[in-house]
Design a protein around this motif. Structure first.
Motif, short mmCIF file in Angstrom:
data_model
loop_
_atom_site.label_atom_id
_atom_site.label_comp_id
_atom_site.label_asym_id
_atom_site.label_seq_id
_atom_site.Cartn_x
_atom_site.Cartn_y
_atom_site.Cartn_z
N TYR A 154 38.28 5.03 2.89
CA TYR A 154 37.08 4.93 3.73
C TYR A 154 37.17 5.99 4.82
O TYR A 154 38.23 6.23 5.39
CB TYR A 154 36.98 3.54 4.35
CG TYR A 154 36.55 2.47 3.38
CD1 TYR A 154 35.23 2.05 3.29
CD2 TYR A 154 37.47 1.87 2.53
CE1 TYR A 154 34.84 1.06 2.41
CE2 TYR A 154 37.09 0.89 1.63
CZ TYR A 154 35.77 0.48 1.58
OH TYR A 154 35.39 -0.50 0.69
N ARG A 155 36.06 6.60 5.09
CA ARG A 155 35.96 7.61 6.15
C ARG A 155 34.78 7.26 7.05
O ARG A 155 33.87 6.53 6.65
CB ARG A 155 35.77 9.01 5.55
CG ARG A 155 34.53 9.15 4.69
CD ARG A 155 34.22 10.61 4.37
NE ARG A 155 33.12 10.75 3.43
CZ ARG A 155 31.84 10.65 3.75
NH1 ARG A 155 31.49 10.38 5.01
NH2 ARG A 155 30.90 10.81 2.84
N PRO A 156 34.76 7.79 8.27
CA PRO A 156 33.62 7.52 9.15
C PRO A 156 32.31 7.99 8.54
O PRO A 156 32.25 9.06 7.93
CB PRO A 156 33.97 8.30 10.42
CG PRO A 156 35.46 8.39 10.42
CD PRO A 156 35.85 8.50 8.97
N TRP A 157 31.28 7.19 8.71
CA TRP A 157 29.95 7.50 8.18
C TRP A 157 29.39 8.73 8.87
O TRP A 157 29.57 8.92 10.08
CB TRP A 157 29.04 6.30 8.38
CG TRP A 157 27.65 6.45 7.85
CD1 TRP A 157 27.25 6.29 6.56
CD2 TRP A 157 26.47 6.77 8.60
NE1 TRP A 157 25.90 6.49 6.45
CE2 TRP A 157 25.40 6.79 7.70
CE3 TRP A 157 26.24 7.05 9.95
CZ2 TRP A 157 24.09 7.06 8.10
CZ3 TRP A 157 24.94 7.33 10.35
CH2 TRP A 157 23.89 7.34 9.43
N LEU A 183 30.66 2.70 11.62
CA LEU A 183 30.23 2.71 10.22
C LEU A 183 31.25 3.48 9.38
O LEU A 183 31.67 4.58 9.76
CB LEU A 183 28.85 3.34 10.09
CG LEU A 183 27.70 2.60 10.76
CD1 LEU A 183 26.42 3.41 10.67
CD2 LEU A 183 27.50 1.22 10.13
N TRP A 184 31.60 2.91 8.22
CA TRP A 184 32.60 3.52 7.36
C TRP A 184 32.05 3.64 5.94
O TRP A 184 31.52 2.68 5.39
CB TRP A 184 33.89 2.70 7.35
CG TRP A 184 34.63 2.80 8.65
CD1 TRP A 184 34.35 2.17 9.82
CD2 TRP A 184 35.77 3.63 8.91
NE1 TRP A 184 35.23 2.53 10.80
CE2 TRP A 184 36.12 3.42 10.27
CE3 TRP A 184 36.53 4.49 8.15
CZ2 TRP A 184 37.19 4.08 10.86
CZ3 TRP A 184 37.61 5.13 8.72
CH2 TRP A 184 37.93 4.92 10.06
N GLN A 185 32.21 4.82 5.36
CA GLN A 185 31.70 5.13 4.03
C GLN A 185 32.84 5.05 3.01
O GLN A 185 33.90 5.63 3.21
CB GLN A 185 31.10 6.53 4.01
CG GLN A 185 30.62 7.01 2.65
CD GLN A 185 29.33 6.35 2.23
OE1 GLN A 185 28.39 6.28 3.01
NE2 GLN A 185 29.29 5.83 1.01
N ARG A 186 32.59 4.33 1.92
CA ARG A 186 33.60 4.21 0.86
C ARG A 186 33.58 5.44 -0.04
O ARG A 186 32.51 5.88 -0.48
CB ARG A 186 33.36 2.95 0.03
CG ARG A 186 34.44 2.67 -1.02
CD ARG A 186 34.13 1.38 -1.77
NE ARG A 186 35.25 0.97 -2.61
CZ ARG A 186 35.40 1.29 -3.89
NH1 ARG A 186 34.50 2.04 -4.50
NH2 ARG A 186 36.45 0.86 -4.58
N VAL A 187 34.77 5.96 -0.34
CA VAL A 187 34.92 7.11 -1.24
C VAL A 187 35.85 6.70 -2.38
O VAL A 187 37.07 6.63 -2.20
CB VAL A 187 35.49 8.34 -0.49
CG1 VAL A 187 35.57 9.54 -1.43
CG2 VAL A 187 34.64 8.67 0.73
N PRO A 188 35.30 6.39 -3.56
CA PRO A 188 36.16 5.95 -4.66
C PRO A 188 36.95 7.09 -5.27
O PRO A 188 36.58 8.27 -5.16
CB PRO A 188 35.15 5.38 -5.68
CG PRO A 188 33.89 6.13 -5.41
CD PRO A 188 33.88 6.43 -3.93
#
Length: 408
Positions: free
Chosen positions: A149-152, A242-247
């Motif tokens: 996860y990285r910051p949105w 906010l955190w964005q998922r990166v598969p």
């Protein structure tokens, strides 16, 4: 009775989403690229591989280390360092870096082991499985899946929530012009999306775009308590929360042919794969049982995946630490399979002939003769499809057992 499987599936699915992820938040979009409005470590509780912790060094230990280094500089070039400092120890062998167990007392060594075990229990950095393959198997196909996860990022990542068309018609006229230009509504999908980062201060007293939520949600406003205000508040979260998922998915073939008994190989992720992931493969062969000539020679293969990202300070292992959240790997899965659909061998061979003196074991072995096990997990629960598709072996997230029941 027909509703029982559906109810059970609903609860297990909700537990999976809430404890392991992904899919626990209310933002629209595929679960594979979900957005969280909280730190991932505060949202999920299992399936996490933490980075290794940096060894804590007190001022006294630092002074002692400097003194020992000076003494080492005074040694003759042909002197053995082992004679002074003991044998070298490595972190992967189970000892903290720089600590020689031979130089510590028995009580200190036990305390060190307990601290190390506790650290691994609460902050695991690896998981794995052991399976059984034919001795002549040349390769084992390994797949590692998970996410970071990285910051949105405003303007790059999508952010949308569900809002009924009639609620949007109530909300739209009450919005300020500046905030209205940052929003987009799609009636076909009933989705309200944020197109640009909000302006203003998110901390109270909130200003500009963030103040719109306070104004529209006040008790004196007609929209107080409406779904439109709730959707707006969900969208206007501080970008830092906010955190964005990166598969990610990493596949490779572990070569078993040249491996010596009990040897191990290290596989590092390629440049386009997940950063910091390392996999260790170890194999050893078991000769056929003389009492069971029909049993083939077997090879047990242990696969361990490790989060080898940059070490994190031991005193900063907080769920709200941004750097720790970025270094962790979430929803980690490890799968093993033989090529061409060749099935794995049962982890334990048939021992019916050896149970003649143990009646209870013989009864249990007979009752569960069709319940074969194809592997064991290390820091994880292992599951596999039912034969004849049982060529794949997958450990689920650590400490999360699949919702399967043994037959009575």
């Amino acid at each position: 009775m027909t509703a029982y499987p559906e109810t059970r599936e609903f609860f297990t699915s909700r537990l999976h989403q809430s404890l392991l992820g992904p899919g626990s938040d209310m933002y629209l979009g595929p679960a594979a690229t979900e957005v969280l409005d909280d730190f991932p470590l505060q949202r999920y509780y299992t399936g996490i591989l933490f980075p290794d912790r940096e060894a804590e060094v007190t001022p006294g230990e630092e002074a002692e280390r400097l003194t020992r280094n000076e003494a080492a500089d005074d040694l003759p070039h042909d002197a053995s360092a082992d004679a002074v400092f003991g044998t070298e120890n490595h972190a992967e062998a189970g000892f903290a870096p720089g600590v020689a167990p031979a130089a510590a007392s028995a009580g200190e060594a036990a305390e060190s082991r307990d601290e190390y075990a506790a650290a691994n229990h609460y902050f695991p950095s690896s998981l794995g499985l052991t399976c059984c393959v034919p001795a002549e198997a040349p390769v084992l196909l390994i797949t590692v899946r998970g996410a970071s996860y990285r910051p949105w990022q405003a303007g790059t990542d999508a952010l949308a929530v569900t809002l009924a068309p009639n609620e949007w018609e109530r909300l739209r006229p009450a919005l300020s012009d500046g905030l209205h230009r940052k929003l987009s509504y799609d009636e076909a999908s009933a989705a309200l999306a944020l197109l640009a980062a909000p302006e203003g201060t998110s901390r109270r007293p909130r200003t500009r775009d963030y103040a719109e939520v306070d104004r529209l949600g006040s008790r004196s406003h007609a929209l107080h308590g409406s779904p439109g205000v709730a959707a707006l508040e969900k969208l206007l979260r501080p970008a830092a929360r906010l955190w964005q998922r990166v598969p990610f998915e990493w596949q490779f073939a572990a070569d078993l042919r040249p491996m010596e008994p009990k040897s191990e190989k290290k596989y590092e992720v390629p440049a386009d794969g997940p950063t910091g992931m390392v996999c260790w493969v170890k194999a050893y062969t078991v000769a056929p049982d003389p009492a069971r000539l029909a049993d083939p020679a077997r090879r047990y293969v242990k696969v361990l995946v490790h989060n080898a990202a940059e070490r994190h300070p031991a005193r900063q292992f907080s769920n709200a630490n941004e750097h720790l959240n970025a270094k962790c790997r979430f929803q980690v899965e490890l799968m093993a399979a033989l090529p061409d659909g060749v099935p794995l061998l049962p982890y334990k061979p048939d021992r019916t002939h050896t149970l003649t003196g143990d009646q209870e074991a013989a009864i249990l072995n007979y009752q569960y003769r069709d319940c074969l096990a194809y592997g064991i997990g290390h820091g994880a629960a292992v599951c596999w499809p039912a034969p004849p598709e049982g060529a794949r072996l997958r450990p689920s997230a650590p400490h999360f057992s699949p919702p399967w029941m043994c037959p009575a």
